[in-house]
Design a protein around this motif. Structure first.
Motif, mmCIF file in Angstrom:
data_model
loop_
_atom_site.group_PDB
_atom_site.id
_atom_site.type_symbol
_atom_site.label_atom_id
_atom_site.label_comp_id
_atom_site.label_asym_id
_atom_site.label_seq_id
_atom_site.Cartn_x
_atom_site.Cartn_y
_atom_site.Cartn_z
ATOM 1 N N ASP A 167 0.902 -1.030 0.137
ATOM 2 C CA ASP A 167 0.005 -0.111 -0.022
ATOM 3 C C ASP A 167 0.616 1.313 -0.221
ATOM 4 O O ASP A 167 0.887 1.970 1.037
ATOM 5 N N PRO A 168 1.293 1.457 -1.006
ATOM 6 C CA PRO A 168 2.452 2.768 -1.057
ATOM 7 C C PRO A 168 1.737 3.857 -0.865
ATOM 8 O O PRO A 168 2.556 5.107 -0.499
ATOM 9 N N GLU A 169 0.521 4.074 -1.373
ATOM 10 C CA GLU A 169 -0.131 5.455 -1.262
ATOM 11 C C GLU A 169 -0.289 5.774 0.319
ATOM 12 O O GLU A 169 -0.104 6.832 0.869
ATOM 13 N N HIS A 170 -0.493 4.899 1.115
ATOM 14 C CA HIS A 170 -0.581 5.069 2.517
ATOM 15 C C HIS A 170 0.765 5.070 3.329
ATOM 16 O O HIS A 170 1.016 5.596 4.106
ATOM 17 N N THR B 295 3.916 5.801 3.794
ATOM 18 C CA THR B 295 5.190 6.290 3.380
ATOM 19 C C THR B 295 6.063 6.059 4.367
ATOM 20 O O THR B 295 6.245 5.231 5.296
ATOM 21 N N THR C 214 8.965 1.262 0.500
ATOM 22 C CA THR C 214 8.024 1.879 -0.219
ATOM 23 C C THR C 214 8.370 2.279 -1.379
ATOM 24 O O THR C 214 9.581 2.369 -1.849
ATOM 25 N N ASN D 196 7.066 3.529 -5.762
ATOM 26 C CA ASN D 196 6.155 3.732 -6.727
ATOM 27 C C ASN D 196 5.341 2.235 -6.921
ATOM 28 O O ASN D 196 5.925 1.255 -6.829
ATOM 29 N N ARG D 197 4.098 2.516 -6.904
ATOM 30 C CA ARG D 197 3.155 1.131 -7.118
ATOM 31 C C ARG D 197 3.719 0.084 -8.216
ATOM 32 O O ARG D 197 3.813 -0.937 -7.926
ATOM 33 N N GLY E 297 -3.752 -2.336 -5.432
ATOM 34 C CA GLY E 297 -4.678 -1.539 -4.548
ATOM 35 C C GLY E 297 -5.529 -2.462 -3.881
ATOM 36 O O GLY E 297 -6.602 -2.013 -3.014
#
Length: 184
Positions: free
Chosen positions: A91-94, A96, A118, A120-121, A139
Motif C-alpha cells: 500500500d505505497p499510497e498510505h 510513506t 515503499t 512507486n506502485r 490496490g
C-alpha cells in the motif's frame, strides 16, 4: 554383534551426511525503493547477505501484524548472523517512509538489518509479481502471507508459510545453513 556394529556405522554416516541443497526457485531483479528512513534503498545493499522478505501494509487488520511479529522472532533467533530482513509495503499510497518508520518502531525492528520499503506502485508491483512471483500490488491489499528466503546472490531459495510453525522453524534452519555454507 556384527549387526549392531553395522547399524551404528550406518547411523553415524547418516548423521554426517550434508543436507540436501536448497533449490533455486528464481532470481530477484535489481530494484530501487525508499526505506523507512526516507533514503533510497538499492537491492545491491543486500548482495552477499541472505535475507528474508515479506509483503505487508501497516494498517492491515489481518495477518500483517502477526507476520511482522514472527519476522521479529526470527530476527531474534539469528542474531549474530549476517542476515537482513525486508518488508515491502503493498500500500505505497498510505505507507510513506514516516508511517513505515513508526510501524518499525512499534515492532521494535532493528532497522540496521530490517528494512521497510515503499515506492512507486509500478516498481513494487514489478518486484512482487515478476521477482517474487507472489501476486500483484494493485490496490486490493490482497497479498501473500509467505516469507521468502533469498541468498546472498539474489536467488530465491524457499517460500515459508507463516501459518505453519514447522515451516518457520525450517526457515531458521535454512538461514543458518546458508550462513554456514551448507547450501551453496
Amino acid at each position: 554383534m556384527k549387526l549392531t556394529l553395522l547399524l551404528l556405522t550406518v547411523l553415524m554416516l547418516a548423521a554426517c551426511a550434508r543436507p540436501e541443497p536448497l533449490p533455486v526457485m528464481g532470481r530477484i531483479a535489481p530494484f530501487e525503493l525508499t526505506a523507512e528512513n526516507g533514503r533510497e534503498f538499492s537491492s545491491q545493499s543486500l548482495d552477499g547477505h541472505p535475507w528474508v522478505a515479506d509483503f505487508i501494509f501497516t494498517h492491515c487488520p489481518g495477518p500483517c501484524p502477526r507476520m511482522t511479529q514472527q519476522m521479529h522472532g526470527i530476527d531474534g533467533q539469528v542474531q549474530g548472523l549476517p542476515v537482513q530482513f525486508v518488508s515491502f509495503t503493498v500500500d505505497p499510497e498510505h505507507d510513506t517512509p514516516d508511517i513505515l518508520s513508526m510501524y518499525a518502531e512499534q515492532f521494535k525492528a532493528d532497522t540496521r538489518r530490517w528494512h521497510f520499503l515503499t515506492g512507486n506502485r509500478d516498481t513494487l508491483n514489478d518486484v512482487f509479481r515478476n521477482s517474487f512471483k507472489l501476486g500483484t500490488v494493485d490496490g486490493s491489499m490482497i497479498h501473500s502471507t509467505r516469507f521468502t528466503l533469498v541468498d546472498g546472490q539474489g536467488q530465491i531459495r524457499g517460500y515459508y508459510s507463516t501459518d505453519d510453525p514447522e515451516s518457520l522453524k525450517k526457515l531458521v534452519r535454512d538461514l543458518r545453513g546458508l550462513d554456514s555454507g551448507a547450501n551453496p
